[in-house]
Design an enzyme around this catalytic site. Structure first.
Site, PDB file in Angstrom:
ATOM      1  N   GLY A   1      31.970  48.147-149.208  1.00  0.00           N
ATOM      2  CA  GLY A   1      30.959  47.407-149.953  1.00  0.00           C
ATOM      3  C   GLY A   1      31.012  45.915-149.733  1.00  0.00           C
TER       4      GLY A   1
ATOM      5  N   ASN B   1      37.582  43.405-149.841  1.00  0.00           N
ATOM      6  CA  ASN B   1      36.727  44.419-149.238  1.00  0.00           C
ATOM      7  C   ASN B   1      36.521  44.086-147.761  1.00  0.00           C
ATOM      8  OD1 ASN B   1      36.276  45.954-151.598  1.00  0.00           O
ATOM      9  ND2 ASN B   1      34.712  44.520-152.287  1.00  0.00           N
TER      10      ASN B   1
ATOM     11  N   ASP C   1      32.510  35.262-160.200  1.00  0.00           N
ATOM     12  CA  ASP C   1      31.548  36.091-159.482  1.00  0.00           C
ATOM     13  C   ASP C   1      30.215  36.066-160.223  1.00  0.00           C
ATOM     14  OD1 ASP C   1      31.931  38.682-157.319  1.00  0.00           O
ATOM     15  OD2 ASP C   1      30.163  38.699-158.620  1.00  0.00           O
TER      16      ASP C   1
ATOM     17  N   HIS D   1      37.087  36.715-149.185  1.00  0.00           N
ATOM     18  CA  HIS D   1      37.216  36.413-150.611  1.00  0.00           C
ATOM     19  C   HIS D   1      38.096  37.454-151.266  1.00  0.00           C
ATOM     20  CE1 HIS D   1      33.497  38.666-149.846  1.00  0.00           C
ATOM     21  NE2 HIS D   1      33.717  39.314-150.976  1.00  0.00           N
ATOM     22  N   LEU D   2      38.994  36.974-152.098  1.00  0.00           N
ATOM     23  CA  LEU D   2      39.873  37.846-152.868  1.00  0.00           C
ATOM     24  C   LEU D   2      39.283  37.984-154.264  1.00  0.00           C
ATOM     25  CD1 LEU D   2      42.562  39.406-153.145  1.00  0.00           C
ATOM     26  CD2 LEU D   2      43.632  37.234-153.819  1.00  0.00           C
ATOM     27  N   HIS D   3      38.944  39.222-154.645  1.00  0.00           N
ATOM     28  CA  HIS D   3      38.456  39.469-156.005  1.00  0.00           C
ATOM     29  C   HIS D   3      39.654  39.502-156.958  1.00  0.00           C
ATOM     30  CE1 HIS D   3      34.315  41.024-154.960  1.00  0.00           C
ATOM     31  NE2 HIS D   3      34.913  41.262-153.805  1.00  0.00           N
TER      32      HIS D   3
HETATM   33  P1  DGP Z   1      32.028  41.805-151.636  1.00  0.00           P
HETATM   34  O1  DGP Z   1      31.321  43.053-152.063  1.00  0.00           O
HETATM   35  O2  DGP Z   1      33.526  42.024-151.554  1.00  0.00           O
HETATM   36  O3  DGP Z   1      31.446  41.183-150.388  1.00  0.00           O
HETATM   37  O4  DGP Z   1      31.802  40.793-152.825  1.00  0.00           O
HETATM   38  C1  DGP Z   1      30.888  39.755-152.825  1.00  0.00           C
HETATM   39  C2  DGP Z   1      30.782  39.248-154.234  1.00  0.00           C
HETATM   40  O5  DGP Z   1      30.176  37.982-154.197  1.00  0.00           O
HETATM   41  C3  DGP Z   1      29.932  40.112-155.158  1.00  0.00           C
HETATM   42  O6  DGP Z   1      30.746  40.613-156.211  1.00  0.00           O
HETATM   43  C4  DGP Z   1      28.863  39.187-155.680  1.00  0.00           C
HETATM   44  C5  DGP Z   1      29.389  37.808-155.338  1.00  0.00           C
HETATM   45  N1  DGP Z   1      28.378  36.832-154.976  1.00  0.00           N
HETATM   46  C6  DGP Z   1      27.408  36.968-154.032  1.00  0.00           C
HETATM   47  N2  DGP Z   1      26.691  35.842-153.936  1.00  0.00           N
HETATM   48  C7  DGP Z   1      27.232  34.971-154.835  1.00  0.00           C
HETATM   49  C8  DGP Z   1      26.930  33.628-155.191  1.00  0.00           C
HETATM   50  O7  DGP Z   1      26.026  32.985-154.655  1.00  0.00           O
HETATM   51  N3  DGP Z   1      27.706  33.055-156.158  1.00  0.00           N
HETATM   52  C9  DGP Z   1      28.735  33.733-156.752  1.00  0.00           C
HETATM   53  N4  DGP Z   1      29.431  33.084-157.694  1.00  0.00           N
HETATM   54  N5  DGP Z   1      29.056  34.992-156.443  1.00  0.00           N
HETATM   55  C10 DGP Z   1      28.302  35.599-155.482  1.00  0.00           C
END
Ligand code: DGP
Length: 114
Positions: A93, A87, A30, A100-102
Site C-alpha cells: 500500500g 511500506n 499523517d 517515510h516511517l509510520h
Molecule cells: P504509504 O501508504 O506508506 O505510502 O503512506 C503514505 C501516507 O502519507 C498516508 O498515510 C497518507 C499520508 N499523506 C499523503 N499525502 C500527505 C500530505 O500531503 N500530508 C500529510 N501530512 N500526509 C500525507
C-alpha cells in the site's frame, strides 16, 4: 525532487503539522490518521523507499528511529506501545514515493495487519 509531496513539505512549500525536526529528518502528522498517534518520519534527502536503503544510510536511519522514539514519548504512547512501519511497493500500500516511517499508537493494533 520538485514533484515529490514530502520533499515539498520538508522544504516548507506545503503545510504540515510538524512535531519534530532534526538535521536529517522531519516528523509530521499523517493527513489521514489510522490511529490516535499517526506521525510520518521522513528523511530530508529524498530516497524512494526502504528497498533502496544501504549501509550509507546508517546515520540517517539512526536519526529517523531516534525521532520516532521522541515522537512516541511526546505523544505519550511510548509506555503503552506503538508500531513502526515502512511500506514498500504496491502490495504493502505504498502511495508516496519518499521514504517515510509510520509511527502509530494510542490504540491496540491487530497483528498481522489487515
Ligand atoms: P504509504 O501508504 O506508506 O505510502 O503512506 C503514505 C501516507 O502519507 C498516508 O498515510 C497518507 C499520508 N499523506 C499523503 N499525502 C500527505 C500530505 O500531503 N500530508 C500529510 N501530512 N500526509 C500525507
Amino acid at each position: 525532487m520538485a514533484d515529490c509531496i514530502f520533499c515539498r513539505i520538508v522544504a516548507g512549500e506545503l503545510p504540515a503539522d510538524v512535531v519534530a525536526r532534526t538535521p536529517r529528518c522531519l516528523a509530521f502528522r499523517d493527513l489521514d490518521p489510522k490511529a490516535p498517534t499517526h506521525v510520518l518520519v521522513v528523511p530530508v534527502d529524498h530516497i524512494d523507499h526502504a528497498g533502496e536503503l544501504g549501509p550509507e544510510h546508517a546515520d540517517m536511519l539512526a536519526e529517523v528511529f531516534d525521532t520516532a522514539r521522541t515522537v512516541a514519548e511526546g505523544d505519550g504512547v511510548a509506555a503503552s506501545g506503538y508500531r513502526l512501519v515502512f511500506n514498500v511497493g504496491d502490495d504493502a500500500g505504498n502511495t508516496v514515493p519518499h521514504l517515510h516511517l509510520h509511527v502509530l499508537g494510542g490504540r491496540p493494533m491487530a497483528w498481522p495487519p489487515g
